[in-house]
Design an enzyme around this catalytic site. Structure first.
Site, PDB file in Angstrom:
ATOM      1  N   THR A 203      24.392 -35.393  20.048  1.00 37.00           N
ATOM      2  CA  THR A 203      25.516 -34.747  19.375  1.00 37.00           C
ATOM      3  C   THR A 203      25.092 -34.031  18.087  1.00 37.00           C
ATOM      4  OG1 THR A 203      26.114 -36.769  18.180  1.00 37.00           O
ATOM      5  CG2 THR A 203      27.098 -36.427  20.356  1.00 37.00           C
ATOM      6  N   ASP A 204      24.271 -34.672  17.250  1.00 40.75           N
ATOM      7  CA  ASP A 204      23.870 -34.051  15.981  1.00 40.75           C
ATOM      8  C   ASP A 204      23.054 -32.795  16.210  1.00 40.75           C
ATOM      9  OD1 ASP A 204      25.201 -35.941  14.628  1.00 40.75           O
ATOM     10  OD2 ASP A 204      23.463 -36.960  13.776  1.00 40.75           O
TER      11      ASP A 204
ATOM     12  N   ASP B 271       0.855  -1.172   0.000  1.00 38.67           N
ATOM     13  CA  ASP B 271       0.000   0.000   0.000  1.00 38.67           C
ATOM     14  C   ASP B 271       0.898   1.231   0.000  1.00 38.67           C
ATOM     15  OD1 ASP B 271      -2.274   1.523   0.073  1.00 38.67           O
ATOM     16  OD2 ASP B 271      -2.612   1.298   2.228  1.00 38.67           O
TER      17      ASP B 271
ATOM     18  N   ASN C 258      22.215 -39.130  17.190  1.00 37.35           N
ATOM     19  CA  ASN C 258      21.237 -38.295  16.498  1.00 37.35           C
ATOM     20  C   ASN C 258      20.609 -37.232  17.383  1.00 37.35           C
ATOM     21  OD1 ASN C 258      21.813 -39.907  14.352  1.00 37.35           O
ATOM     22  ND2 ASN C 258      19.783 -40.828  14.152  1.00 37.35           N
TER      23      ASN C 258
ATOM     24  N   ASN D 102      23.299 -39.099   8.682  1.00 42.71           N
ATOM     25  CA  ASN D 102      22.456 -40.278   8.834  1.00 42.71           C
ATOM     26  C   ASN D 102      22.625 -41.260   7.682  1.00 42.71           C
ATOM     27  OD1 ASN D 102      21.590 -38.894  11.040  1.00 42.71           O
ATOM     28  ND2 ASN D 102      19.406 -39.116  10.630  1.00 42.71           N
TER      29      ASN D 102
ATOM     30  N   GLU E 243      25.401 -43.410   8.615  1.00 40.69           N
ATOM     31  CA  GLU E 243      24.977 -44.435   9.575  1.00 40.69           C
ATOM     32  C   GLU E 243      24.291 -45.597   8.867  1.00 40.69           C
ATOM     33  OE1 GLU E 243      22.584 -42.473  12.509  1.00 40.69           O
ATOM     34  OE2 GLU E 243      24.010 -40.813  12.692  1.00 40.69           O
TER      35      GLU E 243
ATOM     36  N   ASP F  52      -7.011  -3.975   3.296  1.00 41.10           N
ATOM     37  CA  ASP F  52      -5.872  -4.816   2.933  1.00 41.10           C
ATOM     38  C   ASP F  52      -6.017  -6.256   3.421  1.00 41.10           C
ATOM     39  OD1 ASP F  52      -4.459  -2.700   1.744  1.00 41.10           O
ATOM     40  OD2 ASP F  52      -3.689  -2.050   3.679  1.00 41.10           O
TER      41      ASP F  52
END
Length: 844
Positions: free
Chosen positions: A676-677, A279, A673, A645, A648, A583
């Site tokens: 630590t990840d 606008d 998973n 992964n 893994e 609007d």
């Protein structure tokens, strides 16, 4: 018969629905199934760990969304203004929120002007009258009506209520808004697809491995346990939590850009925007009328400064004018000051006006010449109305009666007989008339609202009525008034252009005014398309006009909605900014709706995905930059998690085919998973914006989210390195039980170190480390240190050894692990450096 005396909320979600929504994601559902299976087979540790992550993810998402909803409610709970009403025949003062919301048909009106900008987008107050208008007249031209949600700036009136609540024009737009379907963001769609694919893949791989292992003579229960561990490995358990945490941190980052998100995932959508529909009034402009040009017979003058702050001066041909030497200028400014009912005051929040904005602009201009309103002795006054289109104030000065007049230029020209050139009063001949006409027409064509000013010293015998007073006037000049752009908007639009984002103005204002503002802010629009023109266009013609870069004026709510739909049909991610009720439908239909926090109506805020706290269009560009950063970072850590992964899965699957014992235990996979990840992935989410992030075009909605080649290559290195470590230590010469325990610990620790080395590869998807700076994200370095430290604890702390089935490692064992892991980073870094060098050489 007209409905209840209230406006229904567009949509207000209950807290429990917000909470429930956090647990409907596909990845979350897969995790719940995995937790159930783990519980069924007696793996209580695995089941409880998965459930803990699911609950943590849900709480984080709920808290952030609920806080955003509460912030919206806080914005809506602004102090209610007071108003005077007639109740039981007596005038009373009540809070405005207690006033019955209604549309009125006028039955009495005296000099009535109404600010209809929240409803129609018209920035200038509209004069009202009792004269009936055609039923099919546009909303902005129904001068015999006053609407709910608008405000009176001049005069007074009475009317008959013809609609209340949802039957009002305000309410109809609110209903129109509620009928618009909410769209999902691209990231939501891609993560949903990813979740489904991972779910199918996890089931397929789990079944395949279990069947193959059984056929190879393995124990059925062992194969079932292995299949479950593989399913857990395929699905990155930390992904939903990391995405939620990153977006939650992004909410705080957006607030620093003066943007409040109502949807946690809305930031990445803004980062992919191709088009911003905006606008004009109060968004690109300051919503403060300002005298910009003054035309005088003795020479035109430009007025610097903007808004209601009286800082500024007068210029001619780019040079500062000594206003004290310009008696014609001072007389015109004095006329605007005397013939005026507005007032200007300075408070803690800055300069504020009371009264009509156009009159306030005249006061501000006079203040720039250090004129004081004083207390003139008013003898008589003839107020402005839509028929006469002029206003006169008669005062007594130095024993004389002086009439000061302002009004439409063509009206004052008809009643003038003289003009002032410099200090000389001259008869108004045809040449002077032509000069005056050319002047005000030229100002109007440049998008300025024109107002002429005149003066007359009255004779003793002059009767104090309009016909006698308002004739034989001396024309002083014409002022050109405009609602000026915000000063930071031109640079913001230039930045948007460099970022490949198209900005389209959609306003309810007049075409000439819209085009003038467009030119000032840097929008190179070839023309303005009005709402009536738009109604006559088919979809193909509209698409052609949009490609030409037109702007839109005199639009209706349905026009705005149609424009947004047309852009989305072209595959463009569309953002819509706005503050008025008009609007709201387009705000909700757009991929991301951006409402103004200070001027925005409740309906607009309720329909928007994001609220701009400072009402500054330039802040949107900062939010776009932040949105792009967040999307980049989510892409980085999702790809990082999947490559890890994949490693893994490769290690576990190939090891089964090789006939070895379990290489990784389920509890070890969960440790990797979840503990630590997730930490390093969150740290990747805090990566600063890459250089040139606003120099590249918006990503395509169909652009691939994942870099499969990198996931497969890096995942293969991680899986292959882990397999080598495992089988190398199986043949260590120890007893079988000792060898398996040591090999599993080496594989468990090795894959974590490989993954932690891999995190540096994903700090940037393009640039090598010397470009982004090794220490530019201390969070990654901190997370890396903590997670490696946790793995050291997992190997040496007794209770963790027991829980994770690990044995102590020697110093040379760690050396072997790092010998396998370090090349993973070095090779990728050399490849990035070579690609970066090639791109720079090409000048890209």
């Amino acid at each position: 018969m007209y409905g209840p005396n209230r406006i229904e909320a567009v949509h207000k979600e209950k807290w429990y629905w917000i909470l429930l929504r956090q647990f409907t994601d596909v990845l979350i559902l897969i995790l719940l199934v995995a937790a159930g299976i783990s519980f069924a087979i007696g793996e209580m540790g695995d089941a409880l760990t998965i459930l803990a992550i699911v609950i943590l993810n849900g709480i984080l998402g709920f808290v952030q969304e609920f806080k955003a909803e509460k912030a919206i409610e806080a914005l809506q709970r602004m102090l209610s203004p007071k108003c005077r009403v007639l109740r039981e025949g007596k005038e009373r003062q009540i809070e405005a929120r207690e006033l019955v919301p209604a549309d009125l048909r006028l039955v009495q009106a005296v000099n009535l002007k109404v600010d209809e900008s929240p409803l129609t987008g018209e920035s200038v107050p509209v004069a009202k009258s009792l004269k009936a208008v055609p039923e099919e007249a546009p909303l902005a031209e129904r001068s015999d009506m006053v609407w709910m949600g608008t405000s009176v700036t001049n005069g007074y009136a009475r009317g008959v209520v013809v609609a209340t609540g949802m039957a009002t024009e305000f309410g109809k737009i609110a209903r129109l808004t509620s009928e618009v379907k909410q769209t999902r963001t691209p990231l939501q769609k891609k993560l949903a697809v990813l979740g489904k694919k991972l779910g199918i893949l996890s089931i397929a791989i789990s079944a395949l491995v279990a069947i193959v292992g059984y056929l190879f003579g393995k124990d059925l229960m062992e194969m079932f346990l292995t299949g479950i561990s593989l399913a857990v490995a395929v699905v990155p358990e930390g992904l939903p939590a990391v995405v939620t945490i990153t977006l939650a941190l992004g909410v705080k980052a957006m607030v620093r850009q003066h943007a409040l998100l109502r949807r946690l995932q809305a930031a990445e959508n803004l980062g992919s925007a191709n088009v911003i529909c905006t606008d004009k009034t109060g968004t690109l402009t300051q919503n403060q009328m300002t005298v910009q040009k003054i035309w005088l017979f003795g020479g035109a003058v430009d007025v610097t400064g903007s808004g209601y702050d009286p800082a500024g001066h007068f210029e001619a041909d780019g040079k500062r004018v000594n206003y004290k030497a310009r008696k014609d200028l001072l007389l015109l400014l004095k006329t605007g000051l005397v013939c005026n009912h507005a007032s200007l005051s300075k408070g803690e929040a800055g300069w504020k006006i009371t009264g009509e904005p156009t009159e306030a602009a005249l006061i501000v201009a006079a203040y720039k010449a250090w004129l004081s309103p004083g207390e003139p002795k008013v003898i008589s006054e003839f107020l402005f109305n839509s028929q006469c289109k002029r206003m006169t104030v008669v005062v007594e000065e130095n024993g004389q009666k002086v009439a000061y007049v302002k009004g439409a230029p063509e009206v004052l020209l008809e009643r003038a007989a003289w003009y002032l050139e410099g200090t000389e009063k001259k008869p108004l001949d045809d040449a002077a008339r032509k000069r005056f006409e050319v002047a005000y027409v030229s100002l109007a064509k440049s998008g300025l609202r024109t107002l002429a000013l005149a003066k007359r010293i009255l004779l003793e015998e002059t009767k104090l009525d309009p016909d006698d007073v308002e004739r034989d006037l001396t024309l002083l000049g014409v002022v050109g008034i405009i609602d000026p752009p915000r000063p930071e908007v031109p640079e913001a639009i230039a930045t948007a252009r460099r970022a490949g984002i198209q900005v389209i103005m959609i306003t309810g204002d007049a075409p000439l005014t819209a085009l003038a503002i467009a030119r000032q802010v840097g929008l190179d629009a070839p023309r303005a398309v009005t709402g009536n023109e738009l109604a006559g266009m088919d979809d193909e013609a509209l698409r052609t006009a949009l490609k030409e870069g037109v702007i839109f004026a005199r639009t209706t709510p349905r026009d705005k909605l149609r424009i947004v739909k047309a852009l989305q049909d072209e595959g463009l991610v569309t953002a819509m900014t706005g503050d008025g009720v008009n609007d709201a439908p387009a705000l909700k239909r757009a991929d991301i709706g951006i409402a103004m926090g200070q001027r925005g109506t409740d309906v607009a805020k309720g329909a928007a995905d994001m609220i701009l706290l400072d009402d500054n269009f330039a802040s949107i560009i900062g939010a776009v930059r932040e949105g792009r950063r967040q999307y980049d970072n989510i892409k980085k850590f999702v790809t990082y998690l999947l490559s890890s992964n994949t490693g893994e899965v490769i290690a576990i699957f190939v090891n089964i085919l090789l006939g070895g014992p379990l290489i990784l235990l389920p509890v070890q996979i969960l440790w990797m998973n979840l503990v630590t990840d997730g930490m390093t992935a969150v740290a990747l989410g805090l990566e600063p914006a890459e250089k040139g992030i606003m120099e590249r075009p918006p990503r395509s909605v169909n652009a691939p989210f994942l870099q499969l080649r990198g996931i497969i290559l890096l995942g293969s290195w991680i899986g292959g390195g882990t397999l080598w470590l495992f089988h190398h230590y199986l043949a260590s010469g120890l007893s079988q039980a000792q060898a398996v325990a040591l090999a599993q610990t080496m594989a468990f620790t090795g894959i974590i170190i490989l993954e932690k080395m891999n995190v540096f590869n994903y700090r940037s998807l393009r640039a090598p480390m010397p470009v982004i700076g090794f220490f530019s994200n201390p969070w990654v370095l901190g997370a890396w240190t903590v997670t490696v430290g946790l793995q050291v604890a997992a190997v040496y702390v007794p209770f963790l050894q027991k829980a994770l089935h690990t044995v102590p490692l020697r110093l040379e064992d760690w050396g072997m692990i790092f010998a396998v892991a370090v090349p993973l980073f070095v090779v990728v870094e050399l490849y990035k450096a070579f690609e970066w060098w090639v791109l720079k050489k090409r000048g890209a």
